[in-house]
Design a protein around this motif. Structure first.
Motif, PDB file in Angstrom:
ATOM      1  N   THR A   1      39.695  48.918  29.050  1.00  0.00           N
ATOM      2  CA  THR A   1      38.666  49.869  29.443  1.00  0.00           C
ATOM      3  C   THR A   1      38.267  49.632  30.899  1.00  0.00           C
ATOM      4  O   THR A   1      38.576  48.591  31.498  1.00  0.00           O
ATOM      5  N   ALA A   2      37.556  50.588  31.455  1.00  0.00           N
ATOM      6  CA  ALA A   2      37.088  50.450  32.833  1.00  0.00           C
ATOM      7  C   ALA A   2      36.220  49.206  32.988  1.00  0.00           C
ATOM      8  O   ALA A   2      36.304  48.503  34.000  1.00  0.00           O
ATOM      9  N   ASP A   3      35.395  48.916  31.983  1.00  0.00           N
ATOM     10  CA  ASP A   3      34.538  47.729  32.052  1.00  0.00           C
ATOM     11  C   ASP A   3      35.372  46.452  32.028  1.00  0.00           C
ATOM     12  O   ASP A   3      35.089  45.500  32.766  1.00  0.00           O
ATOM     13  N   GLU A   4      36.405  46.398  31.172  1.00  0.00           N
ATOM     14  CA  GLU A   4      37.260  45.209  31.129  1.00  0.00           C
ATOM     15  C   GLU A   4      37.959  44.997  32.464  1.00  0.00           C
ATOM     16  O   GLU A   4      38.143  43.855  32.913  1.00  0.00           O
ATOM     17  N   LEU A   5      38.334  46.081  33.109  1.00  0.00           N
ATOM     18  CA  LEU A   5      39.071  45.987  34.360  1.00  0.00           C
ATOM     19  C   LEU A   5      38.174  45.712  35.557  1.00  0.00           C
ATOM     20  O   LEU A   5      38.663  45.612  36.686  1.00  0.00           O
ATOM     21  N   LEU A   6      36.876  45.583  35.346  1.00  0.00           N
ATOM     22  CA  LEU A   6      35.975  45.179  36.424  1.00  0.00           C
ATOM     23  C   LEU A   6      35.949  43.671  36.619  1.00  0.00           C
ATOM     24  O   LEU A   6      35.459  43.178  37.640  1.00  0.00           O
ATOM     25  N   ASP A   7      36.440  42.925  35.642  1.00  0.00           N
ATOM     26  CA  ASP A   7      36.495  41.464  35.737  1.00  0.00           C
ATOM     27  C   ASP A   7      37.566  41.097  36.761  1.00  0.00           C
ATOM     28  O   ASP A   7      38.759  41.273  36.526  1.00  0.00           O
ATOM     29  N   THR A   8      37.143  40.585  37.904  1.00  0.00           N
ATOM     30  CA  THR A   8      38.082  40.361  39.002  1.00  0.00           C
ATOM     31  C   THR A   8      39.204  39.405  38.641  1.00  0.00           C
ATOM     32  O   THR A   8      40.323  39.516  39.146  1.00  0.00           O
ATOM     33  N   SER A   9      38.957  38.467  37.719  1.00  0.00           N
ATOM     34  CA  SER A   9      40.004  37.534  37.321  1.00  0.00           C
ATOM     35  C   SER A   9      41.088  38.225  36.505  1.00  0.00           C
ATOM     36  O   SER A   9      42.206  37.722  36.382  1.00  0.00           O
ATOM     37  N   VAL A  10      40.772  39.392  35.949  1.00  0.00           N
ATOM     38  CA  VAL A  10      41.724  40.209  35.204  1.00  0.00           C
ATOM     39  C   VAL A  10      42.308  41.297  36.106  1.00  0.00           C
ATOM     40  O   VAL A  10      43.520  41.544  36.120  1.00  0.00           O
ATOM     41  N   THR A  11      41.440  41.949  36.865  1.00  0.00           N
ATOM     42  CA  THR A  11      41.862  43.078  37.692  1.00  0.00           C
ATOM     43  C   THR A  11      42.962  42.690  38.663  1.00  0.00           C
ATOM     44  O   THR A  11      43.955  43.419  38.823  1.00  0.00           O
ATOM     45  N   GLN A  12      42.803  41.556  39.316  1.00  0.00           N
ATOM     46  CA  GLN A  12      43.755  41.199  40.366  1.00  0.00           C
ATOM     47  C   GLN A  12      45.178  41.034  39.833  1.00  0.00           C
ATOM     48  O   GLN A  12      46.115  41.630  40.380  1.00  0.00           O
ATOM     49  N   PRO A  13      45.405  40.248  38.766  1.00  0.00           N
ATOM     50  CA  PRO A  13      46.789  40.181  38.264  1.00  0.00           C
ATOM     51  C   PRO A  13      47.288  41.503  37.695  1.00  0.00           C
ATOM     52  O   PRO A  13      48.484  41.805  37.793  1.00  0.00           O
ATOM     53  N   CYS A  14      46.405  42.322  37.119  1.00  0.00           N
ATOM     54  CA  CYS A  14      46.836  43.623  36.590  1.00  0.00           C
ATOM     55  C   CYS A  14      47.343  44.532  37.710  1.00  0.00           C
ATOM     56  O   CYS A  14      48.412  45.150  37.594  1.00  0.00           O
ATOM     57  N   VAL A  15      46.588  44.635  38.790  1.00  0.00           N
ATOM     58  CA  VAL A  15      46.997  45.479  39.912  1.00  0.00           C
ATOM     59  C   VAL A  15      48.265  44.923  40.555  1.00  0.00           C
ATOM     60  O   VAL A  15      49.191  45.676  40.917  1.00  0.00           O
ATOM     61  N   PHE A  16      48.340  43.605  40.686  1.00  0.00           N
ATOM     62  CA  PHE A  16      49.522  42.962  41.271  1.00  0.00           C
ATOM     63  C   PHE A  16      50.783  43.288  40.474  1.00  0.00           C
ATOM     64  O   PHE A  16      51.798  43.720  41.030  1.00  0.00           O
TER      65      PHE A  16
ATOM     66  N   ARG B   1      45.926  35.171  40.002  1.00  0.00           N
ATOM     67  CA  ARG B   1      45.018  34.861  38.879  1.00  0.00           C
ATOM     68  C   ARG B   1      43.952  33.859  39.320  1.00  0.00           C
ATOM     69  O   ARG B   1      42.760  34.060  39.072  1.00  0.00           O
ATOM     70  N   LEU B   2      44.368  32.785  40.002  1.00  0.00           N
ATOM     71  CA  LEU B   2      43.408  31.787  40.479  1.00  0.00           C
ATOM     72  C   LEU B   2      42.456  32.404  41.496  1.00  0.00           C
ATOM     73  O   LEU B   2      41.243  32.147  41.463  1.00  0.00           O
ATOM     74  N   ARG B   3      42.987  33.195  42.391  1.00  0.00           N
ATOM     75  CA  ARG B   3      42.157  33.851  43.407  1.00  0.00           C
ATOM     76  C   ARG B   3      41.045  34.659  42.741  1.00  0.00           C
ATOM     77  O   ARG B   3      39.880  34.594  43.135  1.00  0.00           O
ATOM     78  N   GLY B   4      41.397  35.428  41.709  1.00  0.00           N
ATOM     79  CA  GLY B   4      40.395  36.215  41.004  1.00  0.00           C
ATOM     80  C   GLY B   4      39.366  35.341  40.306  1.00  0.00           C
ATOM     81  O   GLY B   4      38.170  35.645  40.313  1.00  0.00           O
ATOM     82  N   GLN B   5      39.822  34.251  39.702  1.00  0.00           N
ATOM     83  CA  GLN B   5      38.894  33.352  39.015  1.00  0.00           C
ATOM     84  C   GLN B   5      37.918  32.708  39.992  1.00  0.00           C
ATOM     85  O   GLN B   5      36.716  32.616  39.714  1.00  0.00           O
ATOM     86  N   LEU B   6      38.432  32.263  41.135  1.00  0.00           N
ATOM     87  CA  LEU B   6      37.562  31.633  42.123  1.00  0.00           C
ATOM     88  C   LEU B   6      36.571  32.631  42.712  1.00  0.00           C
ATOM     89  O   LEU B   6      35.400  32.312  42.929  1.00  0.00           O
ATOM     90  N   MET B   7      37.039  33.855  42.969  1.00  0.00           N
ATOM     91  CA  MET B   7      36.137  34.878  43.507  1.00  0.00           C
ATOM     92  C   MET B   7      35.052  35.236  42.501  1.00  0.00           C
ATOM     93  O   MET B   7      33.885  35.448  42.874  1.00  0.00           O
ATOM     94  N   ALA B   8      35.415  35.284  41.219  1.00  0.00           N
ATOM     95  CA  ALA B   8      34.414  35.559  40.179  1.00  0.00           C
ATOM     96  C   ALA B   8      33.384  34.442  40.138  1.00  0.00           C
ATOM     97  O   ALA B   8      32.189  34.690  39.924  1.00  0.00           O
ATOM     98  N   ARG B   9      33.826  33.215  40.345  1.00  0.00           N
ATOM     99  CA  ARG B   9      32.900  32.081  40.345  1.00  0.00           C
ATOM    100  C   ARG B   9      31.912  32.177  41.499  1.00  0.00           C
ATOM    101  O   ARG B   9      30.724  31.885  41.343  1.00  0.00           O
ATOM    102  N   VAL B  10      32.398  32.613  42.658  1.00  0.00           N
ATOM    103  CA  VAL B  10      31.497  32.817  43.794  1.00  0.00           C
ATOM    104  C   VAL B  10      30.424  33.831  43.443  1.00  0.00           C
ATOM    105  O   VAL B  10      29.249  33.663  43.752  1.00  0.00           O
ATOM    106  N   ASN B  11      30.832  34.895  42.755  1.00  0.00           N
ATOM    107  CA  ASN B  11      29.874  35.948  42.433  1.00  0.00           C
ATOM    108  C   ASN B  11      28.832  35.487  41.438  1.00  0.00           C
ATOM    109  O   ASN B  11      27.695  35.962  41.451  1.00  0.00           O
ATOM    110  N   LEU B  12      29.192  34.567  40.560  1.00  0.00           N
ATOM    111  CA  LEU B  12      28.193  34.016  39.631  1.00  0.00           C
ATOM    112  C   LEU B  12      27.135  33.233  40.387  1.00  0.00           C
ATOM    113  O   LEU B  12      25.950  33.260  40.044  1.00  0.00           O
ATOM    114  N   ARG B  13      27.576  32.531  41.425  1.00  0.00           N
ATOM    115  CA  ARG B  13      26.658  31.708  42.204  1.00  0.00           C
ATOM    116  C   ARG B  13      25.869  32.542  43.212  1.00  0.00           C
ATOM    117  O   ARG B  13      24.671  32.297  43.430  1.00  0.00           O
ATOM    118  N   THR B  14      26.524  33.515  43.821  1.00  0.00           N
ATOM    119  CA  THR B  14      25.890  34.371  44.822  1.00  0.00           C
ATOM    120  C   THR B  14      26.228  35.810  44.501  1.00  0.00           C
ATOM    121  O   THR B  14      27.162  36.380  45.084  1.00  0.00           O
TER     122      THR B  14
END
Length: 315
Positions: free
Chosen positions: A53-68, A115-128
């Motif tokens: 779904t659109a909501d599932e694909l907003l998760d950057t750790s998922v979106t990035q490998p999917c688009v790639f 995949r790692l890039r998306g996970q790390l970016m998501a972690r940044v967003n949790l903090r900031t």
């Protein structure tokens, strides 16, 4: 001789069902990437591409490998049908697909990095927590000035120079709200929030540069077999070593897409082929280089049309 440029989209171009028609109708190597990605990453990436779904694909750790993976599959399908690039570039995340297409990165290594890039970016967003917004109708110099003056609610910075009159900014949610009001008062046509999961290409990403850089250092980078234009400086990547350094810097540096398309125009490419979901780059490319045919290849129908237009005639 034909000089086709393949350009690969980044996050924000994701679409429900991306790649599903190619996987259903293709019997070549293009189809195999989705299943292989499931095995490599250890989760159902193909299901998220095809049914997410659109909501599932907003998760950057998922979106990035999917688009790639979707971009890589369509690039392979084009090659299988005789359409090959003379030069490649990618917008943000899309630079990884471009580097695979140019032989700089092995696709499995690139998938793990993405995949790692998306996970790390998501972690940044949790903090900031933050996001991104596209500013339409103002020159980039005005946007830069507005960013410098938006300080009371949080930092806002230029993230993407997309075209002469479209600039993307990253920042905290309160900062983006303050910036949007100032931009509209300055004459912007509109300020449009983007479907991204973090304040990409801003100083907020400095926190993950070291960790991501350490992973980059474990991966083999070859010299490009096809010219690659980098996001950071909108110039050609000279070596595998330089490609690794540029990916590290790309995290917190603005994407120089306008200058990238200007370089492609100066190089007199005869087609700008956006390979992957959506048509964000196609729309931008038509603004900056209106004389060069621009087309999107993110569905089987678009693939067939591109092959008819671009594949060399078979005698």
């Amino acid at each position: 001789m034909s000089r086709h440029a393949f350009v690969f989209p980044g996050q924000g171009s994701q679409a429900e069902g991306m790649g599903s028609d190619l996987a259903r109708e293709s019997d070549g190597a293009a189809r195999s990437y989705f299943g292989a990605a499931d095995d490599i990453l250890g989760f159902g990436l193909s299901r998220l591409c095809f049914e997410g779904t659109a909501d599932e694909l907003l998760d950057t750790s998922v979106t990035q490998p999917c688009v790639f993976v979707t971009g890589l599959a369509f690039a392979t399908a084009l090659r299988e049908r005789g359409v090959t690039p003379e030069v490649v570039a990618g917008h943000s995340l899309g630079e990884y697909t471009a580097l695979v297409s140019a032989g700089v990165l092995d696709w499995e290594d690139a998938l793990r990095l993405v995949r790692l890039r998306g996970q790390l970016m998501a972690r940044v967003n949790l903090r900031t927590p933050g996001g991104m917004a596209a500013v339409l109708g103002l020159p980039s110099t005005t946007v830069e000035d507005l960013c410098a003056r938006t300080a009371t609610s949080g930092r806002v910075e230029v993230a993407n120079y997309n075209s002469a009159l479209q600039t993307v900014v990253s920042g905290t949610a309160p900062g983006l709200e303050e910036f949007a009001r100032a931009a509209m008062e300055a004459g912007a046509e509109r300020v449009e929030p983007l479907r991204t999961g973090a304040p990409f290409h801003s100083s907020a990403m400095k926190d993950i540069e070291q960790e991501f850089g350490d992973r980059l250092d474990t991966v083999e980078f070859a010299d490009p077999s096809v010219p690659v234009i980098a996001n950071v400086h909108a110039g050609y990547v000279g070596s595998g070593t330089e490609a690794r350094d540029l990916l590290r810097r790309q995290l917190s540096s603005p994407v120089q897409w306008h200058r990238t398309v200007e370089l492609l125009r100066a190089e007199e490419v005869d087609a700008l082929v956006e390979v992957g979901p959506g048509r964000v780059l196609t729309n931008l490319n038509r603004v900056t280089a209106p004389a060069i045919p621009a087309m999107a290849v993110g569905t089987v129908k678009q693939l067939d049309t591109a092959v008819q237009r671009l594949a060399p005639a078979r005698v």
